[in-house]
Design an enzyme around this catalytic site. Structure first.
Site, PDB file in Angstrom:
ATOM      1  N   GLU A 181      14.490 -15.630   0.636  1.00  0.00           N
ATOM      2  CA  GLU A 181      14.811 -16.680   1.618  1.00  0.00           C
ATOM      3  C   GLU A 181      13.767 -17.787   1.609  1.00  0.00           C
ATOM      4  OE1 GLU A 181      14.893 -14.786   5.437  1.00  0.00           O
ATOM      5  OE2 GLU A 181      16.325 -13.277   4.746  1.00  0.00           O
ATOM      6  N   ASP A 229       0.829  -1.201   0.000  1.00  0.00           N
ATOM      7  CA  ASP A 229       0.000   0.000   0.000  1.00  0.00           C
ATOM      8  C   ASP A 229       0.869   1.259   0.000  1.00  0.00           C
ATOM      9  OD1 ASP A 229      -2.821   0.996   0.453  1.00  0.00           O
ATOM     10  OD2 ASP A 229      -1.875   1.918   2.192  1.00  0.00           O
TER      11      ASP A 229
HETATM   12  C1  GLC Z   1      -4.283   3.069  -0.576  1.00  0.00           C
HETATM   13  C2  GLC Z   1      -5.514   2.210  -0.415  1.00  0.00           C
HETATM   14  C3  GLC Z   1      -6.651   3.073   0.031  1.00  0.00           C
HETATM   15  C4  GLC Z   1      -6.291   3.702   1.344  1.00  0.00           C
HETATM   16  C5  GLC Z   1      -4.971   4.447   1.266  1.00  0.00           C
HETATM   17  C6  GLC Z   1      -4.428   4.761   2.612  1.00  0.00           C
HETATM   18  O1  GLC Z   1      -4.395   3.976  -1.596  1.00  0.00           O
HETATM   19  O2  GLC Z   1      -5.771   1.534  -1.612  1.00  0.00           O
HETATM   20  O3  GLC Z   1      -7.843   2.361   0.138  1.00  0.00           O
HETATM   21  O4  GLC Z   1      -7.300   4.593   1.746  1.00  0.00           O
HETATM   22  O5  GLC Z   1      -3.983   3.670   0.628  1.00  0.00           O
HETATM   23  O6  GLC Z   1      -3.950   3.590   3.223  1.00  0.00           O
END
Ligand code: GLC
Length: 572
Positions: free
Chosen positions: A270, A221
């Site tokens: 790993e 993310d």
């Molecule tokens: C990413 C996720 C989204 C979230 C953001 C903050 O873009 O896909 O859903 O709100 O990160 O974590």
């Protein structure tokens, strides 16, 4: 199943057999997929029970959006404990069962990792607050004194992606106004300081925890956000959201992020490849570059060339192609982004990826139902029949491209966004921070329909955390199964064909062939694809034997009329 596992590498992929190079990866949004305990919220038990649907659909892997312990300020993208499951989704035991069952069915599991920020309920952050200024724990986040005579102004001018300033002021343990902390997203999501070695160590340890649990990879993310420009310099503009994706920002896509991913790649290396499928190990070792565990970047960058940096041979394996997701249903625009994506990935030897929908944008059936240029978060339903016709055509085009493709749950049912959710049920934090001007992501998160009737249309035995529209059951898996004209059967057929037809799948090239304006036509080995993006039928010479089409196609004597907004696949 055998065919599934033994799918030969596409001829143009050389000796490589890495599964992820041509994988179709299905995103499950756990809140909205299936509810196993009838509390109105999707969960791991529900996912486990519905895994056979994904096997039958014919995808290779499942990416699960976050299920970790979280106060849910941003639907789980605010993680309080990276090694625990939120009770609303189940237990670690349930996660283990999902991973095992998926593997037995021949499906890989990719989990979401959220390294840019934690929840403000994370133990480190709570302790940092409690210990006050000067606490070494504050160095693991970005705490700063404010500007102005009494520190009443934020330390710099950065704005949150969800609206408002990217800083929130804390209160000291003695009750006095204290330092500020940085949060690129909601105030409940403080950003980690990735210059701190403890943060780096912690995330390598979290990777190992989930690799030991048997996951096949991570969707990372905000992968472009971890490192901030030194000194946290001002941007000097308001309305910074408008700059995102075009300009270089001091908090996004900084070169320093790459050494983090290089170190993660070592951790993945790993691990041996998991055993997948009922027939035992899929690992034969021939030509494999890795143990089959992968990193996928959610990296919003200004260009596909910048995105390619994330997938250099010693970094991640794949990156989402948001340029493709943002492209309109227009032949010239599509051709350009397809060419530039393939060209950008070739030098780094990474597969191109393709995506049309996810949990952050309006579903493509609704985007394409509206005039182009409105953006990727809409509140208007548009012309639904047109949107669905184009969505089906767009999907067949996407699945014909070389590389790996991402599907978002419910798109196989042709689901539209639910654009008329009442304001009071909306949970997207940006909707509330932007005072309803933005943040319409709940529309693509409405729980999906499995059955024609029943409470929440088979989502569960109770209700559903977001209201489902009337008639949702007509779009259900049950309603569409066995109907050869349904979107579900189109996806099933397309994914099955993708496994067997030479020329579909991995590789890094295609050959454009001559076509009338508004039509895309290309060949790959013994396969051809024609996509009519115009609102009128076009006459073409059939390039071969019709394999599949997104709408009714009549093939005459070597000639074919391709209806408006229709894609066809051909064996040549
Ligand atoms: C990413 C996720 C989204 C979230 C953001 C903050 O873009 O896909 O859903 O709100 O990160 O974590």
């Amino acid at each position: 199943m055998t065919q599934h596992l033994a799918a030969p590498a596409a001829p143009d992929s050389g000796t490589r057999t890495d599964w992820w190079r041509d994988a179709v990866i299905y995103q499950v949004y756990p809140r909205s997929f299936a509810d196993g305990n009838g509390d109105g919220m999707g969960d791991l038990e529900g996912i486990r029970a519905r895994l056979p649907h994904l096997r039958d659909l014919g995808v290779d892997a499942v990416w699960l959006s976050p299920f970790y312990a979280s106060p849910q300020a941003d639907a789980g993208y605010d993680v309080a404990d990276y090694r625990a499951i939120d009770p609303m989704f189940g237990t670690l035991h349930d996660a283990d069962a999902v991973i095992r069952d998926a593997h037995a069915l021949g499906l890989r599991i990719i989990v979401d990792l959220v390294p840019n920020h934690s929840s403000d309920r994370h133990d480190w952050f709570q302790r940092a607050l409690k210990e006050g200024p000067g606490s070494p724990l504050r160095d693991r986040y970005h705490f700063r004194a404010g500007k102005g005579a009494d520190g009443e102004l934020p330390p710099n001018d950065w704005e949150s992606i969800f609206g408002g300033p990217a800083w929130t002021r804390t209160t000291d343990p003695d009750g006095a106004p204290g330092e500020w902390y940085l949060h690129l997203f909601a105030p409940e999501q403080p950003d980690f300081n990735w210059e701190h070695p403890a943060v780096r160590d912690e995330f390598r340890s979290i990777l190992r925890f989930w690799l030991d649990m048997g996951v096949d990879g991570f969707r990372v993310d905000v992968a472009h956000g971890l490192v901030k420009a030194e000194g946290l310099p001002d941007i000097g503009h308001h309305d910074q959201l408008k700059l995102l994706g075009n300009d270089t920002m001091p908090f996004f896509d900084q070169d320093g992020v790459h050494e983090i991913y290089r170190s993660w790649r070592h951790v993945l290396a790993e691990y041996a490849e998991n055993e997948i499928g009922p027939e035992g190990p899929s690992l034969e070792g021939r030509g494999r570059e890795t143990g089959g565990r992968v990193l996928v970047a959610e990296a919003w960058t200004p260009t596909v060339e910048r995105t390619a940096h994330y997938v250099r041979p010693d970094e991640m394996h794949q990156a989402f192609n948001f340029q493709y997701l943002g492209t309109h249903w227009d032949a010239a625009e599509l051709r350009e982004v397809i060419d530039s994506s393939l060209a950008a990935m070739r030098p780094v030897d990474a597969p191109a990826t393709w995506v049309l929908s996810n949990h952050d944008v309006t579903r493509h059936a609704t985007r394409f139902a509206n005039p182009p240029g409105l953006g990727t978060q809409l509140r208007t339903a548009g012309d639904r029949a047109l949107g669905l016709r184009r969505a089906r055509a767009a999907t067949l085009l996407m699945l014909a491209l070389p590389g790996s493709a991402y599907l978002y749950q419910g798109e196989e049912l042709g689901l539209p966004d639910v654009t008329d959710l009442p304001d009071e049920v909306r949970q997207d934090p940006s909707f509330h921070r932007a005072q309803g001007q933005d943040g319409f992501r709940d529309g693509c998160r409405v729980p999906i329909p499995w059955t024609v009737e029943g409470p929440s249309y088979g989502f569960g035995t109770g209700g559903s955390w977001l209201p489902q529209p009337a008639g949702w059951g007509e779009l259900s898996v049950e309603a569409q199964t066995g109907d050869p004209t349904s979107t579900l059967e189109l996806y099933r057929k397309a994914l099955q064909t993708r496994r067997t037809q030479p020329g579909l799948g991995a590789g890094d090239a295609l050959q454009w062939t001559e076509a009338p304006e508004g039509v895309l036509a290309f060949r790959r080995e013994d396969f051809a694809c024609t996509a009519n993006t115009t609102g009128e039928p076009v006459r073409l010479t059939a390039p071969g034997r019709l394999l599949l089409a997104s709408g009714p196609v009549d093939v005459g004597d070597g000639d074919v009329e391709l209806p408006a907004d229709t894609t066809a696949w051909w064996a040549v």
